[in-house]
Design a protein around this motif. Structure first.
Motif, PDB file in Angstrom:
ATOM      1  N   ASN A 262      54.256  12.546 -96.927  1.00 21.91           N
ATOM      2  CA  ASN A 262      52.857  12.907 -96.124  1.00 21.91           C
ATOM      3  C   ASN A 262      52.938  12.258 -94.778  1.00 21.91           C
ATOM      4  O   ASN A 262      52.425  13.209 -93.980  1.00 21.91           O
ATOM      5  N   LEU A 263      53.647  11.365 -94.505  1.00 12.79           N
ATOM      6  CA  LEU A 263      53.577  11.015 -93.108  1.00 12.79           C
ATOM      7  C   LEU A 263      54.559  11.898 -92.145  1.00 12.79           C
ATOM      8  O   LEU A 263      54.088  12.244 -91.188  1.00 12.79           O
ATOM      9  N   LEU A 264      55.711  12.254 -92.867  1.00 13.02           N
ATOM     10  CA  LEU A 264      56.659  13.430 -92.282  1.00 13.02           C
ATOM     11  C   LEU A 264      55.755  14.587 -92.105  1.00 13.02           C
ATOM     12  O   LEU A 264      55.797  15.286 -90.920  1.00 13.02           O
ATOM     13  N   THR A 265      55.082  14.902 -92.981  1.00 15.84           N
ATOM     14  CA  THR A 265      54.141  16.339 -93.021  1.00 15.84           C
ATOM     15  C   THR A 265      53.353  16.377 -91.796  1.00 15.84           C
ATOM     16  O   THR A 265      53.144  17.167 -90.911  1.00 15.84           O
ATOM     17  N   PHE A 266      52.567  15.075 -91.535  1.00 16.39           N
ATOM     18  CA  PHE A 266      51.535  14.823 -90.595  1.00 16.39           C
ATOM     19  C   PHE A 266      52.273  15.096 -89.252  1.00 16.39           C
ATOM     20  O   PHE A 266      51.839  15.655 -88.508  1.00 16.39           O
TER      21      PHE A 266
ATOM     22  N   GLU B 268      48.775  17.809 -89.254  1.00 19.12           N
ATOM     23  CA  GLU B 268      47.888  18.011 -89.998  1.00 19.12           C
ATOM     24  C   GLU B 268      48.049  16.964 -91.267  1.00 19.12           C
ATOM     25  O   GLU B 268      49.030  16.813 -91.556  1.00 19.12           O
ATOM     26  N   GLU B 269      46.870  16.445 -91.701  1.00 14.63           N
ATOM     27  CA  GLU B 269      46.949  15.496 -92.908  1.00 14.63           C
ATOM     28  C   GLU B 269      47.332  16.437 -94.154  1.00 14.63           C
ATOM     29  O   GLU B 269      46.435  17.378 -94.433  1.00 14.63           O
ATOM     30  N   PRO B 270      48.124  15.836 -95.118  1.00 19.71           N
ATOM     31  CA  PRO B 270      48.282  16.723 -96.237  1.00 19.71           C
ATOM     32  C   PRO B 270      47.179  16.405 -97.012  1.00 19.71           C
ATOM     33  O   PRO B 270      46.409  15.463 -97.166  1.00 19.71           O
ATOM     34  N   ASN B 271      47.082  17.472 -97.890  1.00 22.11           N
ATOM     35  CA  ASN B 271      46.002  17.566 -98.854  1.00 22.11           C
ATOM     36  C   ASN B 271      46.263  16.814-100.125  1.00 22.11           C
ATOM     37  O   ASN B 271      45.823  17.134-101.304  1.00 22.11           O
ATOM     38  N   ALA B 272      47.001  15.574-100.185  1.00 22.26           N
ATOM     39  CA  ALA B 272      47.230  15.163-101.339  1.00 22.26           C
ATOM     40  C   ALA B 272      46.181  14.671-102.088  1.00 22.26           C
ATOM     41  O   ALA B 272      45.413  13.970-101.536  1.00 22.26           O
TER      42      ALA B 272
ATOM     43  N   GLY C 297      36.438  15.158 -94.685  1.00 21.97           N
ATOM     44  CA  GLY C 297      37.070  16.160 -94.005  1.00 21.97           C
ATOM     45  C   GLY C 297      38.731  16.286 -94.037  1.00 21.97           C
ATOM     46  O   GLY C 297      39.039  15.106 -93.783  1.00 21.97           O
ATOM     47  N   CYS C 298      39.267  17.302 -94.225  1.00 19.24           N
ATOM     48  CA  CYS C 298      40.725  17.351 -94.419  1.00 19.24           C
ATOM     49  C   CYS C 298      41.062  18.340 -93.281  1.00 19.24           C
ATOM     50  O   CYS C 298      42.536  18.248 -92.795  1.00 19.24           O
ATOM     51  N   HIS C 299      40.445  18.784 -92.502  1.00 12.49           N
ATOM     52  CA  HIS C 299      40.893  19.750 -91.615  1.00 12.49           C
ATOM     53  C   HIS C 299      40.419  19.581 -90.134  1.00 12.49           C
ATOM     54  O   HIS C 299      39.294  18.875 -89.863  1.00 12.49           O
TER      55      HIS C 299
END
Length: 126
Positions: free
Chosen positions: A100-104, A109-113, A124-126
């Protein structure tokens, strides 16, 4: 690539990973547990076969299913197994956090895990 190697080394040096390795070794060396797992797998194959037989013998399927369920209960209540599953879950959670950190950092963007789609209580996630 050097940083990826360092990350991998940091993960295997983490206490959660060391705990997982110890729990896996105990799991693999527990002969009674391994025997139950093998019996469970055999019973699982038996119930699959019994369900596909023509004509189907419901009494046979029930007997095998009951044996399968009893073995499952024994396996899931085994302390070695519960320790192993708990340690495995901790490592998987750590790896997911790293992902998740790498994806960010890659996408910004924050992953939607764990997002279930219900935004009522979400900040909010977006």
């Amino acid at each position: 690539m050097d940083k990826a190697k360092e990350l991998g080394e940091a993960i295997i040096a983490d206490g959660r990973f060391k705990n997982y390795e110890a729990a896996k070794e105990a799991h693999d060396k527990d002969e009674a547990l391994q025997e139950k797992i093998m019996k469970f797998e055999a019973a699982r194959e038996e119930v699959i076969a019994a369900n596909t037989e023509e004509p189907r013998d419901d009494a046979k399927v029930k007997e095998i299913s009951e044996r399968l369920n009893a073995l499952y209960d024994e396996i899931t209540k085994n302390q070695t197994m519960t320790n192993f599953l708990s340690a495995k879950e901790a490592v998987e959670s750590m790896v997911q956090e790293v992902y998740n950190l790498l994806t960010f950092y890659i996408t910004g963007e924050e992953p939607n895990a764990g997002c279930g789609g219900d935004c009522a209580g979400c900040s909010g996630c977006h």
